[in-house]
Write a protein that holds these residues in place. Structure first.
Motif, PDB file in Angstrom:
ATOM      1  N   GLY A 184       0.771  -1.228   0.000  1.00 54.46           N
ATOM      2  CA  GLY A 184       0.000   0.000   0.000  1.00 54.46           C
ATOM      3  C   GLY A 184       0.804   1.281   0.000  1.00 54.46           C
ATOM      4  N   LYS A 185       2.031   1.253  -0.495  1.00 55.32           N
ATOM      5  CA  LYS A 185       2.834   2.475  -0.520  1.00 55.32           C
ATOM      6  C   LYS A 185       2.264   3.472  -1.514  1.00 55.32           C
ATOM      7  CE  LYS A 185       7.385   1.244   1.207  1.00 55.32           C
ATOM      8  NZ  LYS A 185       8.848   1.393   0.984  1.00 55.32           N
ATOM      9  N   ARG A 186       2.289   4.759  -1.127  1.00 57.11           N
ATOM     10  CA  ARG A 186       1.826   5.817  -2.017  1.00 57.11           C
ATOM     11  C   ARG A 186       2.824   6.006  -3.153  1.00 57.11           C
ATOM     12  NH1 ARG A 186       2.335   7.545   3.115  1.00 57.11           N
ATOM     13  NH2 ARG A 186       0.492   8.060   4.339  1.00 57.11           N
ATOM     14  N   VAL A 187       2.308   6.399  -4.317  1.00 56.18           N
ATOM     15  CA  VAL A 187       3.176   6.807  -5.414  1.00 56.18           C
ATOM     16  C   VAL A 187       2.897   8.285  -5.653  1.00 56.18           C
ATOM     17  CG1 VAL A 187       3.808   6.490  -7.840  1.00 56.18           C
ATOM     18  CG2 VAL A 187       3.189   4.503  -6.441  1.00 56.18           C
ATOM     19  N   LEU A 188       3.847   9.122  -5.289  1.00 57.93           N
ATOM     20  CA  LEU A 188       3.670  10.563  -5.377  1.00 57.93           C
ATOM     21  C   LEU A 188       4.014  11.076  -6.779  1.00 57.93           C
ATOM     22  CD1 LEU A 188       5.229  11.680  -1.972  1.00 57.93           C
ATOM     23  CD2 LEU A 188       2.877  10.985  -2.478  1.00 57.93           C
ATOM     24  N   ILE A 189       3.400  12.212  -7.128  1.00 64.99           N
ATOM     25  CA  ILE A 189       3.607  12.808  -8.447  1.00 64.99           C
ATOM     26  C   ILE A 189       4.340  14.147  -8.334  1.00 64.99           C
ATOM     27  CG2 ILE A 189       2.445  13.674 -10.517  1.00 64.99           C
ATOM     28  CD1 ILE A 189       0.137  11.742  -9.812  1.00 64.99           C
ATOM     29  N   GLY A 190       4.074  14.884  -7.268  1.00 66.21           N
ATOM     30  CA  GLY A 190       4.722  16.182  -7.088  1.00 66.21           C
ATOM     31  C   GLY A 190       4.081  16.953  -5.960  1.00 66.21           C
ATOM     32  N   GLY A 191       4.658  18.097  -5.644  1.00 69.12           N
ATOM     33  CA  GLY A 191       4.135  18.942  -4.584  1.00 69.12           C
ATOM     34  C   GLY A 191       2.938  19.749  -5.053  1.00 69.12           C
ATOM     35  N   ALA A 192       1.801  19.587  -4.392  1.00 67.10           N
ATOM     36  CA  ALA A 192       0.584  20.281  -4.815  1.00 67.10           C
ATOM     37  C   ALA A 192       0.636  21.771  -4.514  1.00 67.10           C
ATOM     38  CB  ALA A 192      -0.643  19.653  -4.130  1.00 67.10           C
ATOM     39  N   TRP A 193       1.550  22.203  -3.649  1.00 72.07           N
ATOM     40  CA  TRP A 193       1.686  23.629  -3.306  1.00 72.07           C
ATOM     41  C   TRP A 193       2.650  24.356  -4.251  1.00 72.07           C
ATOM     42  CZ3 TRP A 193       4.697  19.830  -1.514  1.00 72.07           C
ATOM     43  CH2 TRP A 193       6.068  20.032  -1.550  1.00 72.07           C
ATOM     44  N   ASP A 194       3.376  23.618  -5.078  1.00 75.25           N
ATOM     45  CA  ASP A 194       4.465  24.191  -5.885  1.00 75.25           C
ATOM     46  C   ASP A 194       3.914  24.963  -7.076  1.00 75.25           C
ATOM     47  OD1 ASP A 194       6.775  24.845  -7.154  1.00 75.25           O
ATOM     48  OD2 ASP A 194       7.418  22.788  -7.565  1.00 75.25           O
ATOM     49  N   ARG A 195       3.738  26.280  -6.913  1.00 71.66           N
ATOM     50  CA  ARG A 195       3.159  27.103  -7.973  1.00 71.66           C
ATOM     51  C   ARG A 195       4.103  27.311  -9.148  1.00 71.66           C
ATOM     52  NH1 ARG A 195       0.778  31.565  -3.819  1.00 71.66           N
ATOM     53  NH2 ARG A 195       2.792  31.127  -2.889  1.00 71.66           N
ATOM     54  N   SER A 196       5.368  26.953  -8.986  1.00 73.08           N
ATOM     55  CA  SER A 196       6.326  27.073 -10.090  1.00 73.08           C
ATOM     56  C   SER A 196       6.317  25.853 -11.002  1.00 73.08           C
ATOM     57  CB  SER A 196       7.746  27.291  -9.544  1.00 73.08           C
ATOM     58  OG  SER A 196       8.191  26.132  -8.836  1.00 73.08           O
ATOM     59  N   ASP A 197       5.605  24.818 -10.606  1.00 72.26           N
ATOM     60  CA  ASP A 197       5.533  23.587 -11.396  1.00 72.26           C
ATOM     61  C   ASP A 197       4.747  23.848 -12.681  1.00 72.26           C
ATOM     62  OD1 ASP A 197       5.215  21.087 -12.467  1.00 72.26           O
ATOM     63  OD2 ASP A 197       4.342  20.179 -10.677  1.00 72.26           O
ATOM     64  N   TRP A 242       7.835   7.551  -5.891  1.00 67.45           N
ATOM     65  CA  TRP A 242       7.435   8.641  -6.777  1.00 67.45           C
ATOM     66  C   TRP A 242       7.229   8.106  -8.184  1.00 67.45           C
ATOM     67  CZ3 TRP A 242       7.993  14.308  -5.915  1.00 67.45           C
ATOM     68  CH2 TRP A 242       8.097  14.626  -4.550  1.00 67.45           C
ATOM     69  N   ALA A 243       6.449   8.823  -8.944  1.00 65.13           N
ATOM     70  CA  ALA A 243       6.139   8.390 -10.312  1.00 65.13           C
ATOM     71  C   ALA A 243       7.342   8.494 -11.232  1.00 65.13           C
ATOM     72  CB  ALA A 243       4.972   9.209 -10.874  1.00 65.13           C
ATOM     73  N   ASP A 244       8.271   9.420 -10.943  1.00 62.58           N
ATOM     74  CA  ASP A 244       9.480   9.498 -11.773  1.00 62.58           C
ATOM     75  C   ASP A 244      10.691   9.792 -10.899  1.00 62.58           C
ATOM     76  OD1 ASP A 244      10.455  12.564 -12.335  1.00 62.58           O
ATOM     77  OD2 ASP A 244       8.303  12.474 -11.934  1.00 62.58           O
ATOM     78  N   VAL A 245      11.836   9.278 -11.330  1.00 64.72           N
ATOM     79  CA  VAL A 245      13.058   9.337 -10.543  1.00 64.72           C
ATOM     80  C   VAL A 245      13.556  10.772 -10.388  1.00 64.72           C
ATOM     81  CG1 VAL A 245      15.476   8.620 -10.448  1.00 64.72           C
ATOM     82  CG2 VAL A 245      13.729   7.016 -11.229  1.00 64.72           C
ATOM     83  N   ALA A 246      13.485  11.575 -11.449  1.00 63.28           N
ATOM     84  CA  ALA A 246      14.035  12.928 -11.406  1.00 63.28           C
ATOM     85  C   ALA A 246      13.340  13.782 -10.347  1.00 63.28           C
ATOM     86  CB  ALA A 246      13.916  13.588 -12.779  1.00 63.28           C
ATOM     87  N   SER A 247      12.007  13.718 -10.281  1.00 65.46           N
ATOM     88  CA  SER A 247      11.263  14.498  -9.291  1.00 65.46           C
ATOM     89  C   SER A 247      11.589  14.033  -7.872  1.00 65.46           C
ATOM     90  CB  SER A 247       9.762  14.382  -9.546  1.00 65.46           C
ATOM     91  OG  SER A 247       9.419  14.946 -10.786  1.00 65.46           O
ATOM     92  N   HIS A 248      11.672  12.720  -7.700  1.00 71.35           N
ATOM     93  CA  HIS A 248      11.987  12.172  -6.381  1.00 71.35           C
ATOM     94  C   HIS A 248      13.381  12.614  -5.946  1.00 71.35           C
ATOM     95  CE1 HIS A 248      11.857   8.359  -3.604  1.00 71.35           C
ATOM     96  NE2 HIS A 248      12.024   9.484  -2.926  1.00 71.35           N
ATOM     97  N   ALA A 249      14.347  12.500  -6.860  1.00 74.80           N
ATOM     98  CA  ALA A 249      15.728  12.853  -6.528  1.00 74.80           C
ATOM     99  C   ALA A 249      15.857  14.331  -6.177  1.00 74.80           C
ATOM    100  CB  ALA A 249      16.641  12.505  -7.708  1.00 74.80           C
ATOM    101  N   ALA A 250      15.180  15.204  -6.950  1.00 73.75           N
ATOM    102  CA  ALA A 250      15.260  16.642  -6.696  1.00 73.75           C
ATOM    103  C   ALA A 250      14.682  16.986  -5.329  1.00 73.75           C
ATOM    104  CB  ALA A 250      14.517  17.404  -7.794  1.00 73.75           C
ATOM    105  N   PHE A 251      13.589  16.325  -4.951  1.00 71.81           N
ATOM    106  CA  PHE A 251      12.974  16.593  -3.652  1.00 71.81           C
ATOM    107  C   PHE A 251      13.817  16.013  -2.524  1.00 71.81           C
ATOM    108  CE2 PHE A 251      10.085  15.779  -0.128  1.00 71.81           C
ATOM    109  CZ  PHE A 251       9.452  17.012  -0.010  1.00 71.81           C
ATOM    110  N   ALA A 252      14.263  14.762  -2.686  1.00 72.12           N
ATOM    111  CA  ALA A 252      15.024  14.092  -1.632  1.00 72.12           C
ATOM    112  C   ALA A 252      16.349  14.786  -1.360  1.00 72.12           C
ATOM    113  CB  ALA A 252      15.264  12.637  -2.015  1.00 72.12           C
ATOM    114  N   GLU A 253      16.903  15.436  -2.379  1.00 70.61           N
ATOM    115  CA  GLU A 253      18.171  16.152  -2.230  1.00 70.61           C
ATOM    116  C   GLU A 253      18.119  17.172  -1.101  1.00 70.61           C
ATOM    117  OE1 GLU A 253      20.082  18.403  -5.566  1.00 70.61           O
ATOM    118  OE2 GLU A 253      20.190  16.418  -6.457  1.00 70.61           O
ATOM    119  N   LYS A 254      16.970  17.844  -0.979  1.00 69.48           N
ATOM    120  CA  LYS A 254      16.815  18.864   0.062  1.00 69.48           C
ATOM    121  C   LYS A 254      16.925  18.224   1.447  1.00 69.48           C
ATOM    122  CE  LYS A 254      13.714  21.498  -2.933  1.00 69.48           C
ATOM    123  NZ  LYS A 254      12.336  22.004  -3.131  1.00 69.48           N
ATOM    124  N   GLY A 255      16.282  17.078   1.622  1.00 67.31           N
ATOM    125  CA  GLY A 255      16.341  16.395   2.906  1.00 67.31           C
ATOM    126  C   GLY A 255      17.725  15.854   3.201  1.00 67.31           C
TER     127      GLY A 255
END
Length: 204
Positions: free
Chosen positions: A120-133, A163-176
């Motif tokens: 039951g793991k979620r598959v994320l697509i992106g940040g819903a608050w990110d107005r620059s997306d 996440w649905a794609d590696v690039a989005s996941h990597a960019a987000f995880a980098e911050k953490g």
């Protein structure tokens, strides 16, 4: 959900200004909580200030005292409000507030409707608050049509999700990872300083 009839003829990557969103999705579109949006529906307060110091935003339907009709907002009204208030949202602030915000504050994420794998793991697509997306409007179309959903997670939970794609996941995880590296370096520096202090102290 939103008024689906209005989305049938919409472009794949945009919603018409005449489309309506319920309060929950309207708040998500404006990068605020439903409670904040409800405060902005109120008439001006006795001291002459609107809720949160922002202008009052009126729904197109519902919201009257005792009404059981859902509160709906036209997307055109939401877009005008967003343009007039471009300051970073509380979600942006939480994202940039350091490790405490990373592990404790929940943010809204777009997610696939059904888990792809077991457990039951979620598959994320992106940040819903990110107005620059650049895909944000397109994702709101998919959200309004029930093709995707949104879920509230801490940044730490999101980084540990699929996440649905590696690039989005990597960019987000980098911050953490950068935050964790900074904390690790600070702890290591303190340990080294403690060792130097102990070595310099006179022995009994």
């Amino acid at each position: 959900m939103a008024q689906l009839d209005e989305f049938k003829g919409a472009e794949a990557d945009a919603l018409p200004d005449t489309a309506t969103l319920p309060a929950e999705l309207a708040a998500l579109y404006l990068c605020m909580s439903p409670a904040q949006l409800a405060d902005l529906r109120k008439s001006k307060r006795p001291e002459g200030r609107g809720g949160n110091g922002l202008s009052v935003i009126r729904p197109v339907e519902g919201g009257s005292a005792g009404s059981k009709d859902p509160v709906l907002y036209t997307l055109g009204t939401l877009r005008e409000f967003a343009k007039a208030h471009p300051a970073p949202s509380a979600f942006d602030t939480a994202l940039n507030s350091g490790l405490l915000g990373w592990v404790s504050v929940k943010l809204p994420f777009f997610a696939e409707c059904e888990p792809r794998i077991k457990r039951g793991k979620r598959v994320l697509i992106g940040g819903a608050w990110d107005r620059s997306d650049p895909l944000r409007e397109q994702r709101f179309v998919a959200l309004a049509k029930g093709r995707i959903r949104f879920t509230s997670l801490t940044c730490a939970e999101a980084a540990a999700s699929l996440w649905a794609d590696v690039a989005s996941h990597a960019a987000f995880a980098e911050k953490g990872l950068a935050l964790l590296k900074g904390e690790t370096q600070a702890i290591e520096a303190s340990l080294a300083a403690t060792g130097q202090l102990a070595a310099a102290s006179p022995q009994d």
